[in-house]
Motif scaffolding. Structure first.
Motif, mmCIF file in Angstrom:
data_model
loop_
_atom_site.group_PDB
_atom_site.id
_atom_site.type_symbol
_atom_site.label_atom_id
_atom_site.label_comp_id
_atom_site.label_asym_id
_atom_site.label_seq_id
_atom_site.Cartn_x
_atom_site.Cartn_y
_atom_site.Cartn_z
ATOM 1 N N ASN A 130 7.649 7.173 12.758
ATOM 2 C CA ASN A 130 8.487 7.853 11.771
ATOM 3 C C ASN A 130 9.579 6.922 11.237
ATOM 4 O O ASN A 130 10.496 7.375 10.558
ATOM 5 N N SER A 131 9.486 5.641 11.584
ATOM 6 C CA SER A 131 10.508 4.661 11.176
ATOM 7 C C SER A 131 9.961 3.688 10.146
ATOM 8 O O SER A 131 10.395 2.544 10.062
ATOM 9 N N MET A 132 8.986 4.133 9.379
ATOM 10 C CA MET A 132 8.445 3.344 8.284
ATOM 11 C C MET A 132 8.931 3.941 6.970
ATOM 12 O O MET A 132 9.181 5.147 6.889
ATOM 13 N N ALA A 133 9.050 3.116 5.950
ATOM 14 C CA ALA A 133 9.552 3.597 4.661
ATOM 15 C C ALA A 133 8.855 2.892 3.510
ATOM 16 O O ALA A 133 8.330 1.782 3.663
ATOM 17 N N LEU A 134 8.876 3.559 2.372
ATOM 18 C CA LEU A 134 8.341 2.995 1.134
ATOM 19 C C LEU A 134 9.475 3.027 0.118
ATOM 20 O O LEU A 134 9.896 4.104 -0.312
ATOM 21 N N THR A 135 10.017 1.841 -0.214
ATOM 22 C CA THR A 135 11.141 1.802 -1.155
ATOM 23 C C THR A 135 10.663 2.158 -2.556
ATOM 24 O O THR A 135 9.520 1.874 -2.930
ATOM 25 N N LEU A 136 11.550 2.798 -3.319
ATOM 26 C CA LEU A 136 11.194 3.288 -4.652
ATOM 27 C C LEU A 136 12.208 2.773 -5.680
ATOM 28 O O LEU A 136 13.384 2.620 -5.362
ATOM 29 N N PRO A 137 11.741 2.463 -6.883
ATOM 30 C CA PRO A 137 10.388 2.691 -7.402
ATOM 31 C C PRO A 137 9.431 1.508 -7.192
ATOM 32 O O PRO A 137 8.296 1.536 -7.664
ATOM 33 N N ASP A 138 9.863 0.439 -6.486
ATOM 34 C CA ASP A 138 9.030 -0.761 -6.377
ATOM 35 C C ASP A 138 7.891 -0.627 -5.371
ATOM 36 O O ASP A 138 6.999 -1.472 -5.319
ATOM 37 N N ARG A 139 7.940 0.433 -4.543
ATOM 38 C CA ARG A 139 6.902 0.701 -3.534
ATOM 39 C C ARG A 139 6.778 -0.427 -2.508
ATOM 40 O O ARG A 139 5.668 -0.803 -2.092
ATOM 41 N N GLY A 140 7.907 -0.941 -2.062
ATOM 42 C CA GLY A 140 7.891 -1.942 -0.997
ATOM 43 C C GLY A 140 7.782 -1.269 0.367
ATOM 44 O O GLY A 140 8.413 -0.244 0.613
ATOM 45 N N PHE A 141 6.981 -1.832 1.245
ATOM 46 C CA PHE A 141 6.749 -1.239 2.563
ATOM 47 C C PHE A 141 7.717 -1.829 3.586
ATOM 48 O O PHE A 141 7.782 -3.052 3.753
ATOM 49 N N GLU A 142 8.477 -0.984 4.270
ATOM 50 C CA GLU A 142 9.437 -1.412 5.285
ATOM 51 C C GLU A 142 8.999 -0.868 6.640
ATOM 52 O O GLU A 142 8.838 0.357 6.800
ATOM 53 N N ASP A 143 8.801 -1.750 7.608
ATOM 54 C CA ASP A 143 8.348 -1.335 8.945
ATOM 55 C C ASP A 143 8.959 -2.263 9.996
ATOM 56 O O ASP A 143 8.266 -3.049 10.636
#
Length: 476
Positions: A130-143
């Motif tokens: 539950n500690s993953m993210a998708l930055t918006l609007p560029d859709r970068g994946f953070e894990d």
């Protein structure tokens, strides 16, 4: 990993129109926004629902301003926790300011502190998946904590040490059990160890929050997996102590396993029968009352166990004692009165069928069975059938046939007599006119006499009922 990427791409295609627009609005205002937590996890599992959780650098008042005019509806019920909710088309969106939640050692409520970065927000979440993210609007994946690896290995770990995570919010220990039941994941050994060491800390959490997690666990696809985690870590001893207490007892009918194992089997068998329930709809579905009644049906056994001289064991009246324990526990967990009464009634009635023997009940006894169950009759059918866990196939088949016969008799009598709404042949007003009485205790006595008569002999008609009532009244 390729399959995961394909699933995520499909889900992003579906939610893109919503999250991209939002991301652009926040970016234009100089704020960060990211899809986070459960939706990112569920997108990777291919099970994303219609609810989206996002996190932002914006404070709630800024978020509210940015979604105004874009969302179809906005609400701020979660403002105290930094959350603004809104609806856009079919999507429900919750946007929460970067935050940290921590309990004071003696507090029952989390203290909300706003954070200043996405990385910091992710590090304060319950589990790495539950500690993953998708930055918006560029859709970068953070894990930053390896959530995608734990997702692939189907393992529940915490971003930091489990001790720190559970100290910040003890309810996360129950969430570990819940996610295990919902997703079929294993809880990492170090997380289980911390849960065992810190189990007592769950007592500072409000009963309502504990109840909600317990309900989610019971309603999950594999509740037994989650309940085992609660029992084995000692958490159940604090939130549902009646369950681990069963592990110490031997069931008199099934000596090859204790009552705890029998109970978990009954729960699984009850789930298999849920499609019989009227509320289940097409294809069945989770039913809390049926599942919790299965879980609680034998909790009276530890209190009523007696050893006889011949070495056998009895549990006389464990149905009545169990119903009282069930009411007490559900009240402590702040369940609604309706749910509490429904579950407790089923616990109290779960042995009634065994008086049926091989079909010796009179029509009167069948009527009483139906009347006592009332609207819970379909749930009582499910619980009674699920309560057969014998490995003796001949015995199991005999019990199934006998219950089939009872249900057939109920259906037959119901068609003839409208069993579900059994009432005397005369109502209160008719009783008062016939006996020359005003409202009071004696009318109630006469009503109960006619009701017993109706249950014993079936419909009599108004004339015969009036004649019997006059004779009863004269004999008094």
């Amino acid at each position: 990993m390729g399959e995961v990427q394909a699933r995520v791409a499909r889900e992003l295609e579906r939610i893109g129109p919503v999250v991209d627009e939002l991301g652009e609005r926040f970016a234009a205002a100089g704020e960060e926004l990211a899809l986070v937590g459960g939706p990112v996890r569920d997108a990777m599992l291919g099970r994303l629902q219609q609810d989206l959780d996002l996190t932002t650098s914006a404070r709630p008042e800024t978020t509210e301003r940015l979604v105004a005019g874009w969302a179809d509806a906005v609400w701020d019920i979660g403002r105290a926790y930094g959350t603004i909710g809104c609806r856009k088309g079919d999507w429900t969106v919750e946007i929460t300011t970067y935050r940290s939640e921590a309990y004071d050692p003696d507090s029952r409520k989390p203290e909300v502190v706003y954070g200043d970065s996405l990385a910091g927000d992710l590090g304060r979440r319950d589990f790495t998946i539950n500690s993953m993210a998708l930055t918006l609007p560029d859709r970068g994946f953070e894990d930053p904590y390896g959530g995608i690896v734990d997702l692939a290995h189907r393992t529940l770990r915490t971003p930091g040490t489990p001790e720190q995570s559970f100290s910040d919010d003890p309810l996360r220990m129950m969430r570990a059990a819940r996610f295990s039941a919902q997703l079929g994941f294993e809880v990492a050994p170090e997380v289980l160890a911390a849960m065992s060491d810190m189990a007592e800390r769950i007592t500072i959490v409000s009963a309502e929050r504990v109840r909600d997690e317990l309900v989610k666990t019971v309603m999950a696809p594999d509740p037994v997996r989650g309940l085992r985690v609660l029992v084995e870590t000692g958490l159940a001893a604090h939130v549902l102590p009646e369950l681990p207490a069963l592990a110490l007892e031997r069931d008199e009918h099934h000596r090859h396993k204790d009552v705890y194992e029998h109970t978990l089997t009954v729960l699984e068998q009850s789930i298999d029968l849920e499609d019989r329930l009227p509320a289940a709809g097409e294809g069945g579905g989770p039913d809390f009352v049926a599942r919790f009644a299965a879980l609680m049906h034998d909790v009276g056994k530890p209190r009523t166990r007696r050893f006889l001289a011949d070495g056998s064991v009895t549990f006389h009246h464990h149905d009545v004692v169990g119903a009282k324990l069930t009411r007490k526990r559900m009240q402590a967990l702040r369940f609604s009165r309706d749910q509490t009464e429904a579950v407790a009634t089923l616990v109290e009635l779960h042995l009634r069928f065994h008086g049926y023997g091989s079909g010796e009940w009179t029509d009167s006894a069948v009527r009483r069975y139906v009347r006592d169950a009332g609207p819970l009759l379909p749930w009582l059918h499910v619980l009674t059938r699920a309560d057969c866990t014998t490995r003796n196939q001949r015995k199991a088949e005999r019990l199934r046939r006998t219950y089939d016969e009872l249900e057939d008799r109920i259906e037959r009598l119901s068609e003839e007599e409208e069993l579900a709404s059994i009432r005397p042949d005369l109502d209160g007003n008719q009783i008062m006119r016939l006996l020359g009485l005003g409202p009071g205790r004696e009318v109630g006595e006469a009503y109960r006499y006619l009701l017993d008569l109706r249950l014993e002999e079936g419909p009599l008609g108004e004339d015969v009922a009036a004649e019997r009532l006059r004779a009863w009244w004269a004999a008094r």
